[in-house]
Design an enzyme around this catalytic site. Structure first.
Site, PDB file in Angstrom:
ATOM      1  N   THR A  82       0.813  -1.216   0.000  1.00  0.00           N
ATOM      2  CA  THR A  82       0.000   0.000   0.000  1.00  0.00           C
ATOM      3  C   THR A  82       0.850   1.272   0.000  1.00  0.00           C
ATOM      4  O   THR A  82       0.339   2.350   0.298  1.00  0.00           O
ATOM      5  CB  THR A  82      -0.945   0.022   1.213  1.00  0.00           C
ATOM      6  OG1 THR A  82      -0.169  -0.109   2.410  1.00  0.00           O
ATOM      7  CG2 THR A  82      -1.974  -1.097   1.143  1.00  0.00           C
ATOM      8  N   HIS A 141       3.557  -4.537   9.522  1.00  0.00           N
ATOM      9  CA  HIS A 141       2.278  -4.782   8.858  1.00  0.00           C
ATOM     10  C   HIS A 141       1.232  -5.259   9.860  1.00  0.00           C
ATOM     11  O   HIS A 141       0.106  -5.568   9.476  1.00  0.00           O
ATOM     12  CB  HIS A 141       2.441  -5.854   7.772  1.00  0.00           C
ATOM     13  CG  HIS A 141       3.247  -5.415   6.579  1.00  0.00           C
ATOM     14  ND1 HIS A 141       3.113  -4.173   6.002  1.00  0.00           N
ATOM     15  CD2 HIS A 141       4.193  -6.075   5.850  1.00  0.00           C
ATOM     16  CE1 HIS A 141       3.950  -4.084   4.969  1.00  0.00           C
ATOM     17  NE2 HIS A 141       4.601  -5.214   4.867  1.00  0.00           N
ATOM     18  N   TYR A 230      -2.016   6.790   0.112  1.00  0.00           N
ATOM     19  CA  TYR A 230      -1.026   6.823  -0.966  1.00  0.00           C
ATOM     20  C   TYR A 230      -1.414   7.861  -2.029  1.00  0.00           C
ATOM     21  O   TYR A 230      -0.565   8.614  -2.520  1.00  0.00           O
ATOM     22  CB  TYR A 230      -0.946   5.431  -1.592  1.00  0.00           C
ATOM     23  CG  TYR A 230       0.090   5.259  -2.667  1.00  0.00           C
ATOM     24  CD1 TYR A 230       1.425   5.049  -2.343  1.00  0.00           C
ATOM     25  CD2 TYR A 230      -0.263   5.276  -4.014  1.00  0.00           C
ATOM     26  CE1 TYR A 230       2.389   4.871  -3.328  1.00  0.00           C
ATOM     27  CE2 TYR A 230       0.682   5.099  -5.000  1.00  0.00           C
ATOM     28  CZ  TYR A 230       2.010   4.892  -4.662  1.00  0.00           C
ATOM     29  OH  TYR A 230       2.947   4.720  -5.652  1.00  0.00           O
TER      30      TYR A 230
END
Length: 336
Positions: A82, A141, A230
């Protein structure tokens, strides 16, 4: 047919009596967990509401039990694929810019971003001292609800990045496919992988629950958790670089801005620059794990909207609908 339970050897258990005891405990826990076949054809285990392969689950349980952060630590958190690599590069470049003087060059030019900013589960589960204490940057993560309590209760800061689920899925599928290809192993067809993803089955998935965990935490603790997308970072990278610096406690001075320091960092951390470095084209990262990963597979396109080249409009609409339903009432609207 279900495969037999894997033995915990990947992260180096077997040295001390404590490590052997840990391995036995982890195997005992895993034997009780629901499991399914994952994106790489291996078993994924459901632990604390999220799916993990044995390798990831081992590291998670290890750091949950043993990791103690520094009070100044900053964690780059994300669901896989991501924007992790880019965010690691930016945060590392921002935080270490004061260390560069004269002809000294950034480690980003000779090391993969994942080697500059160590993973909490891979690098530190085996060896907690496997980090440069002078650079308080780590990455993970791990879903927010499964982070070690030592992190949640500390004053550590967390920077979280996410992206449109469709692009995240395509990037994740390509990563697994390229990783399997590098090991001469057949990879799962995109359509089958998509079904799994839509059912929440992916390492650290479901994706929507991963995003929601950090989103809600960022609303509760805005001084500790910075939530980014993002797409917004790509749209105005300079503003986000300055926001990152301010959040990490190392804001750019007026003099630095006038000298173009922000743009220098953006350029050094760009996809074009990083993907063409020798270290990222031909070498491997995470050398301290059993299967080092080719750096090149972390650099595919870095584009927004590439999902349209791989998913049908119907598949895209289906994933959008799932995300809309899962995020409903949270106040969060991800770019589509």
């Amino acid at each position: 047919m279900e495969s037999s339970l894997p033995s915990f050897q990947v992260l180096g258990f077997g040295g001390s009596a404590e490590r052997k005891n840990d391995a036995e405990n982890y195997n005992e826990v895993m034997s009780t967990l629901p499991k399914v076949k994952g994106l790489r054809g291996d078993d994924y285990y459901l632990y604390q509401g999220f799916w993990y392969s044995a390798f990831f689950l081992e590291g998670l349980m290890s750091v949950q039990e043993h990791f103690t952060p520094q009070s100044t630590d900053i964690f780059v958190a994300s669901f896989p694929k991501t924007g992790t690599t880019w965010l690691k590069a930016l945060t590392f470049a921002i935080l270490t810019r004061f260390r560069l003087s004269g002809s000294t060059t950034s480690s980003l030019l000779t090391k993969m971003p994942h080697d500059c900013v160590p993973f909490l589960k891979y690098n530190l589960a085996q060896n907690p001292s496997n980090r440069d204490l002078a650079i308080p940057l780590l990455s993970t993560h791990v879903p927010y609800s499964s982070l070690p309590k030592s992190i949640i209760s500390s004053c550590c800061k967390i920077i979280y990045i996410c992206r449109d689920a469709k692009d995240a899925f395509v990037s994740l599928w390509y990563f697994h496919a390229n990783l399997q290809r590098s090991k001469n192993v057949e990879h799962l067809p995109l359509e089958e992988a998509f079904e799994l993803f839509c059912n929440g089955i992916a390492n650290h998935g479901p994706y929507w629950d991963h995003v929601l965990g950090y989103w809600r935490a960022s609303l509760e603790f805005p001084e500790k958790i910075l939530f980014l997308t993002y797409e917004e970072m790509k749209k105005d990278t300079a503003a986000h670089v300055k926001k990152l610096a301010e959040f990490m406690g190392c804001s750019f001075t007026l003099e630095e801005e006038e000298e173009g320091e922000v743009q220098k960092i953006i350029s050094m951390c760009s996809f074009e620059k990083l993907s063409n470095l020798e270290v990222n084209k031909n070498l491997k990262c995470l050398q301290d794990i059993s299967i080092p990963i080719p750096n090149s597979i972390y650099f595919r396109k870095g584009e927004i909207g590439d999902w349209e080249n791989h998913l049908t409009p119907e598949m895209g609409a289906r994933l959008d609908d799932i995300m809309e339903q899962k995020l409903k009432g949270s106040g969060l609207k991800l770019p589509r």
